[in-house]
Design a protein around this motif. Structure first.
Motif, PDB file in Angstrom:
ATOM      1  N   ARG A  10      11.252  17.278  -3.433  1.00  0.00           N
ATOM      2  CA  ARG A  10      10.292  17.676  -2.383  1.00  0.00           C
ATOM      3  C   ARG A  10       9.586  16.434  -1.820  1.00  0.00           C
ATOM      4  N   ALA A  11       9.201  15.520  -2.711  1.00  0.00           N
ATOM      5  CA  ALA A  11       8.509  14.309  -2.243  1.00  0.00           C
ATOM      6  C   ALA A  11       9.450  13.446  -1.409  1.00  0.00           C
ATOM      7  N   VAL A  12      10.699  13.335  -1.850  1.00  0.00           N
ATOM      8  CA  VAL A  12      11.680  12.543  -1.101  1.00  0.00           C
ATOM      9  C   VAL A  12      11.896  13.174   0.280  1.00  0.00           C
ATOM     10  N   ALA A  13      11.990  14.510   0.318  1.00  0.00           N
ATOM     11  CA  ALA A  13      12.191  15.190   1.611  1.00  0.00           C
ATOM     12  C   ALA A  13      10.993  14.956   2.528  1.00  0.00           C
ATOM     13  N   THR A  14       9.784  14.982   1.959  1.00  0.00           N
ATOM     14  CA  THR A  14       8.590  14.750   2.784  1.00  0.00           C
ATOM     15  C   THR A  14       8.600  13.332   3.341  1.00  0.00           C
ATOM     16  N   ILE A  29       0.851  -1.195   0.000  1.00  0.00           N
ATOM     17  CA  ILE A  29       0.000   0.000   0.000  1.00  0.00           C
ATOM     18  C   ILE A  29       0.886   1.244   0.000  1.00  0.00           C
ATOM     19  N   GLU A  30       0.593   2.118  -0.941  1.00  0.00           N
ATOM     20  CA  GLU A  30       1.339   3.370  -1.113  1.00  0.00           C
ATOM     21  C   GLU A  30       0.567   4.515  -0.479  1.00  0.00           C
ATOM     22  N   ILE A  31       1.278   5.379   0.243  1.00  0.00           N
ATOM     23  CA  ILE A  31       0.695   6.658   0.633  1.00  0.00           C
ATOM     24  C   ILE A  31       1.254   7.718  -0.304  1.00  0.00           C
ATOM     25  N   SER A  32       0.372   8.569  -0.817  1.00  0.00           N
ATOM     26  CA  SER A  32       0.838   9.641  -1.707  1.00  0.00           C
ATOM     27  C   SER A  32       0.165  10.941  -1.306  1.00  0.00           C
ATOM     28  N   TRP A  33       0.806  12.025  -1.645  1.00  0.00           N
ATOM     29  CA  TRP A  33       0.299  13.337  -1.231  1.00  0.00           C
ATOM     30  C   TRP A  33       0.528  14.324  -2.368  1.00  0.00           C
ATOM     31  N   GLN A  34      -0.427  15.215  -2.545  1.00  0.00           N
ATOM     32  CA  GLN A  34      -0.359  16.242  -3.573  1.00  0.00           C
ATOM     33  C   GLN A  34      -0.926  17.524  -2.980  1.00  0.00           C
ATOM     34  N   LEU A  35      -0.167  18.604  -3.081  1.00  0.00           N
ATOM     35  CA  LEU A  35      -0.635  19.905  -2.586  1.00  0.00           C
ATOM     36  C   LEU A  35      -0.644  20.902  -3.725  1.00  0.00           C
ATOM     37  N   ARG A  36      -1.599  21.819  -3.697  1.00  0.00           N
ATOM     38  CA  ARG A  36      -1.533  22.880  -4.709  1.00  0.00           C
ATOM     39  C   ARG A  36      -0.285  23.718  -4.429  1.00  0.00           C
ATOM     40  N   PRO A  37       0.380  24.200  -5.472  1.00  0.00           N
ATOM     41  CA  PRO A  37       1.711  24.787  -5.284  1.00  0.00           C
ATOM     42  C   PRO A  37       1.770  25.936  -4.281  1.00  0.00           C
ATOM     43  N   PHE A  74       4.138   2.215   2.086  1.00  0.00           N
ATOM     44  CA  PHE A  74       5.236   2.608   1.207  1.00  0.00           C
ATOM     45  C   PHE A  74       4.949   3.962   0.577  1.00  0.00           C
ATOM     46  N   ALA A  75       6.004   4.649   0.206  1.00  0.00           N
ATOM     47  CA  ALA A  75       5.868   5.836  -0.647  1.00  0.00           C
ATOM     48  C   ALA A  75       6.861   5.654  -1.779  1.00  0.00           C
ATOM     49  N   VAL A  76       6.470   6.068  -2.975  1.00  0.00           N
ATOM     50  CA  VAL A  76       7.388   5.988  -4.114  1.00  0.00           C
ATOM     51  C   VAL A  76       7.507   7.373  -4.743  1.00  0.00           C
ATOM     52  N   VAL A 107      11.970   4.063  -3.222  1.00  0.00           N
ATOM     53  CA  VAL A 107      10.937   3.446  -2.389  1.00  0.00           C
ATOM     54  C   VAL A 107      11.254   3.713  -0.912  1.00  0.00           C
ATOM     55  N   PHE A 108      10.236   4.165  -0.209  1.00  0.00           N
ATOM     56  CA  PHE A 108      10.342   4.419   1.235  1.00  0.00           C
ATOM     57  C   PHE A 108       9.290   3.579   1.952  1.00  0.00           C
ATOM     58  N   ARG A 109       9.601   3.200   3.188  1.00  0.00           N
ATOM     59  CA  ARG A 109       8.668   2.363   3.954  1.00  0.00           C
ATOM     60  C   ARG A 109       8.559   2.887   5.385  1.00  0.00           C
ATOM     61  N   ILE A 110       7.368   2.746   5.951  1.00  0.00           N
ATOM     62  CA  ILE A 110       7.188   3.085   7.367  1.00  0.00           C
ATOM     63  C   ILE A 110       6.353   2.002   8.038  1.00  0.00           C
ATOM     64  N   ARG A 111       6.709   1.732   9.300  1.00  0.00           N
ATOM     65  CA  ARG A 111       5.952   0.777  10.117  1.00  0.00           C
ATOM     66  C   ARG A 111       5.438   1.519  11.342  1.00  0.00           C
ATOM     67  N   PRO A 112       4.440   0.964  12.038  1.00  0.00           N
ATOM     68  CA  PRO A 112       3.830   1.704  13.147  1.00  0.00           C
ATOM     69  C   PRO A 112       4.849   2.239  14.157  1.00  0.00           C
ATOM     70  N   GLY A 113       5.873   1.456  14.486  1.00  0.00           N
ATOM     71  CA  GLY A 113       6.854   1.885  15.481  1.00  0.00           C
ATOM     72  C   GLY A 113       7.717   3.045  15.020  1.00  0.00           C
ATOM     73  N   ASP A 114       7.704   3.361  13.719  1.00  0.00           N
ATOM     74  CA  ASP A 114       8.525   4.460  13.192  1.00  0.00           C
ATOM     75  C   ASP A 114       7.817   5.809  13.301  1.00  0.00           C
ATOM     76  N   LEU A 115       6.521   5.807  13.607  1.00  0.00           N
ATOM     77  CA  LEU A 115       5.791   7.077  13.684  1.00  0.00           C
ATOM     78  C   LEU A 115       6.303   7.883  14.872  1.00  0.00           C
TER      79      LEU A 115
END
Ligand code: COA
Length: 176
Positions: free
Chosen positions: A141-145, A96-104, A132-134, A167-175
């Motif tokens: 900017r996406a990599v920094a986020t 499962i990927e999390i993705s984000w988009q903001l208006r500039p 995951f995030a890709v 590819v980036f990954r996060i697990r509950p303990g990383d929050l």
């Protein structure tokens, strides 16, 4: 699934078709669209944005939680500043990927981090143990986020969209 999440500055809520003009400021922007995955092209106008939202609104109740797409609303002025999504990554539909988009004009204020953090917290209550995030390697900017979110870099791959992606990954303990 109907989701309503709240942080100090933002709400994450389901999209409505009437959000089309505000959503177009996000998905009609070349600055945003150039980084979207191949299945989502730059939206050309309000009418096309309405059709996209109709499809998202129709699909949402049938998606397996925690997947879905949501609007990010700034509480101060009730303006939509972007969108966040949780989706199965093609072609295997396992990760499962999390993705984000903001208006500039909403970049540089921490809104992606704030909205993604609350969405990830909620997602981890839905019987999943990693997200995951890709991002394309030049999407700094996406990599920094992803890094600000506490996501771990796990490598580069072209398996998801036929494009070279970090590819980036996060697990509950990383929050935080
Ligand atoms: C990727 C994207 C969402 C990142 O937006 P962003 O605003 O940089 O995201 P963040 O929430 O991580 O904000 C961090 C910035 O806000 C700043 N900031 C200001 N106030 C802040 C606050 N209260 N809290 C946190 N950060 C804050 C940070 O210092 C940082 O600034 P910097 O960019 O000058 O270093 C945006 O560039 C975008 O929509 N890009 C196009 C779509 C895309 O590429 N999506 C990713 C692939 S799906």
């Amino acid at each position: 699934m109907d989701v309503w999440l709240r942080s100090d500055r933002l709400l994450v809520r389901d999209w409505a078709v009437t959000d089309a003009p505000a959503a177009f400021a996000v998905y009609g922007s070349e600055d945003v669209a150039q980084w979207l995955t191949p299945e989502m092209q730059q939206v050309p106008d309000d009418t096309a944005m309405r059709s996209v939202l109709e499809a998202w609104v129709e699909a949402q109740p049938n998606l397996q939680p925690p997947t879905g797409r949501w609007a990010v609303v700034r509480r101060e002025d009730d303006e939509i500043v972007g969108g966040v999504a949780l989706r199965l990554l093609p072609p295997y539909d396992e990760d499962i990927e999390i993705s984000w988009q903001l208006r500039p004009d909403a970049w540089g204020q921490g809104y992606a981090k704030e909205s993604a953090t609350m969405l990830m917290r909620w997602a981890f209550t839905q019987d999943i143990d990693e997200l995951f995030a890709v991002a394309r390697p030049d999407n700094t900017r996406a990599v920094a986020t992803a890094r600000r979110l506490g996501m771990e870099w796990v490598g580069e791959t072209d398996k998801y969209y036929g494009q070279r992606l970090q590819v980036f990954r996060i697990r509950p303990g990383d929050l935080d």
